[in-house]
Enzyme design. Structure first.
Site, PDB file in Angstrom:
ATOM      1  N   VAL A 131     103.861 -58.412   9.854  1.00 50.98           N
ATOM      2  CA  VAL A 131     102.709 -59.289   9.401  1.00 50.98           C
ATOM      3  C   VAL A 131     102.070 -58.407   8.135  1.00 50.98           C
ATOM      4  CG1 VAL A 131     100.473 -60.290   9.983  1.00 50.98           C
ATOM      5  CG2 VAL A 131     102.363 -59.903  11.844  1.00 50.98           C
ATOM      6  N   CYS A 132     101.748 -59.022   6.920  1.00 48.88           N
ATOM      7  CA  CYS A 132     101.109 -58.683   5.979  1.00 48.88           C
ATOM      8  C   CYS A 132      99.748 -59.010   5.964  1.00 48.88           C
ATOM      9  CB  CYS A 132     101.845 -59.046   4.734  1.00 48.88           C
ATOM     10  SG  CYS A 132     100.819 -58.274   3.352  1.00 48.88           S
TER      11      CYS A 132
END
Lengths: 432, 178
Positions: free
Chosen positions: B104-105
């Site tokens: 996840v960014c």
């Protein structure tokens, strides 16, 4: 004279002539009561006027006085935090506010007022909660001075400043000066985190909020307060079910007033009024402007003495009782040996072998020197009871009825946390 | 101030008896018991005695990811809160800020993490990704490109992927709930 050039003695071009004449009487030469480390003259003047950064928490009754005092004694870099907006009822004593300011944030209006009135002072406001800010923010100040009306906020800032002390960095020690007033009574104290007694050390000095026995309220009311409690504690939930009583809603107060008034009449009790009803349910104690002025002056005096070392500072607790004449008393409040905030070690408690988790939690809530609302408990291995999230609450709820001794061995450790506190408490449990 | 700064610390306070419960454990207890989640998020603990590992399920009630249920695993190590929790999406989803491995960014999970943040802030941040996918910070570059170039097509792809469909040769997990 060049307007942009820095002036000697920490004065600046915006200063009027002889602005610091009075203050400089104290700062330019040592006196019989000055500390040996006091270096009279330019350096201390510059520190106070150019370098010292002070944080004021609260811009209400005490805060207004504190801000004005600090600005006029020569503190020039002042920050102020307050989460409230101005109410019309503040205007009688919170003199930095005008009728046109009602509804605006206290911190912002107060900062603007001071900057307009006292040239050269920079007041930086923050409209919000002290809990929004982190260690880095609090680290920038030399001193913190509080004029708060809540125990919870005091416990938070106290625990935060204690936890920031780093033995390798002397400047991480932020003296906390705490003022408080209640009607004609007040107190001012100096807390040197980890060195002197802290706020948490003196928690058992607080009065319990007045609560009346439920049987008196239900059966034998004698005071108007009993009738109001009857209306709010017993009748409101009966009539309104799950709807929560909103003490800020005038309609709710009016309903309580009506019900309490009827009951008072029935029992021949006089004195139930609308404002008493509001006062009882909101736990209001009237604020007195002169008490605020005395306590704020005491606090600012301490801030000045600590910042400049020009005289011995308060060690460490001053109280004012103005209810019958004027009485004041100063004493050294001692550190509590097992203070959960500045003592650092686990708190040993002894409980009955048959106690349930629920009984233990009740004790943590009630005990004068602990007072933890809605505690969550765990052993080093697993949760005992968690208030949140829903799944863990449900999962741990059966433990409430279990005996503590079935879950924790004698001498075992229990960690207690609560939403209202920035620290955790560790308990060592023994059984009798 | 010099007077204060030269003061010796209380010897007893310095020799603190540290409790056995780890600081991370205490902090997670604090964070969890103070969670204030909207109805669109809930936590699940596979082992309720282990509070350091759990699942977060997000069911957005608006935006283009509405009516999906998205699962994230939270792994918290003993350095918490000095290190952020490790968060991964456990399903293969079509999202510009989540790659096919589930990474996840989210800025506060990496570069902008600060110990003053807590699990609640991370969860709220994750939910925000479903309301406002961010094409400027892509992990799934194709999805990000699509979002930039052709929002309509992107939304169509989201819908298809959520039903467990195939988008540009990639099979996505079925996340639709009803």
């Amino acid at each position: 004279m060049s307007l942009s050039a820095a002036q000697p003695n920490g004065t600046s071009p915006s200063d009027w002539q002889d602005r610091y004449w009075h203050v400089d009487q104290v700062l330019e030469k040592p006196g019989p009561r000055t500390d040996p480390s006091f270096l009279a003259g330019r350096e201390v003047q510059e520190f106070l006027r150019d370098k010292c950064k002070i944080l004021v928490i609260g811009a209400g009754g005490l805060g207004c006085e504190i801000l004005a005092n600090l600005a006029l004694t020569g503190f020039k870099d002042i920050h102020v935090i307050d989460m409230d907006t101005i109410d019309v009822s503040n205007l009688n004593r919170q003199f930095l506010f005008r009728p046109a300011d009602v509804g605006k944030p206290k911190a912002i209006v107060a900062a603007e007022f001071i900057m307009n009135r006292v040239p050269g002072v920079i007041v930086t406001p923050y409209y919000g909660k002290i809990q929004d800010k982190d260690h880095e923010y609090y680290m920038q100040f030399n001193l913190v001075i509080c004029g708060l009306d809540s125990v919870e906020a005091r416990r938070w800032i106290n625990a935060t400043l204690v936890s920031m002390v780093d033995s390798d960095n002397p400047e991480s020690l932020k003296p906390l000066i705490d003022g408080g007033t209640e009607g004609f009574k007040g107190q001012a104290r100096v807390i040197l985190p980890t060195i002197t007694s802290c706020y948490e050390c003196s928690l058992d000095m607080l009065n319990k909020p007045t609560t009346f026995p439920i049987c008196t309220i239900a059966n034998t009311p004698r005071l108007p307060e009993h009738c109001i409690e009857w209306a709010s504690v017993l009748e409101w939930p009966k009539v309104h079910g799950d709807q929560k009583l909103d003490t800020d809603d005038p309609e709710h107060i009016s309903w309580l007033y009506g019900v309490a008034f009827k009951r008072a009449k029935e029992f021949n009790i006089e004195g139930v009024t609308w404002s008493l009803t509001q006062g009882v349910v909101k736990n209001v104690i009237p604020a007195i402007a002169s008490t605020n002025a005395v306590i704020a002056a005491a606090c600012c005096n301490e801030a000045f003495k600590i910042a400049t070392s020009s005289a011995a500072y308060l060690n460490n607790y001053f109280m004012l009782i103005g209810t019958d004449g004027v009485y004041s008393y100063t004493f050294e409040h001692e550190k509590r040996e097992h203070c959960p905030v500045c003592g650092g070690e686990a708190l040993e408690i002894s409980i009955n072998h048959d106690w349930t988790v629920e009984q233990l939690m009740e004790m943590l809530t009630e005990k004068q020197d602990i007072q933890i609302k809605k505690p969550s408990l765990s052993t080093p291995l697993k949760p005992i009871y968690f208030q949140q999230p829903p799944q863990l609450e449900k999962n741990t709820r059966p433990n409430l009825e279990k005996k503590v001794s079935d879950l924790v061995a004698a001498g075992g450790e229990v960690t207690v946390t609560s939403t209202t506190l920035p620290f955790s408490l560790s308990l060592i449990i023994n059984y009798t | 101030m010099l007077k204060i700064w030269s003061m010796k610390k209380n010897e007893d306070a310095m020799a603190k008896k540290k409790p056995k419960t780890s600081a991370a454990q205490i902090r997670v207890q604090k964070d969890l018991t103070e969670l204030d989640l909207p109805e669109t998020m809930r936590t699940e603990f596979p082992d309720p005695n282990d509070i350091l590992n759990f699942t977060l399920i997000i069911t957005p009630d608006e935006g283009m990811y509405k009516s999906g249920a998205f699962q994230f695993s939270f792994n918290i190590n003993t350095n918490y809160p000095h290190e952020p929790p490790k968060v991964k999406c456990t399903q293969k989803i079509y999202h510009p800020n989540v790659d096919l491995e589930g990474n996840v960014c989210l800025n506060i999970l990496r570069e902008d993490w600060k110990p003053v943040l807590n699990l609640n802030s991370v969860m709220v941040g994750l939910q925000y990704l479903f309301l406002e996918p961010n094409a400027d910070d892509p992990l799934n570059k194709e999805a990000a490109e699509e979002l930039k170039k052709n929002r309509e097509q992107f939304m169509y792809n989201v819908k298809a992927s959520m039903k467990g469909g195939n988008v540009k040769g990639v099979q996505y997990a079925k996340v639709i709930v009803q």
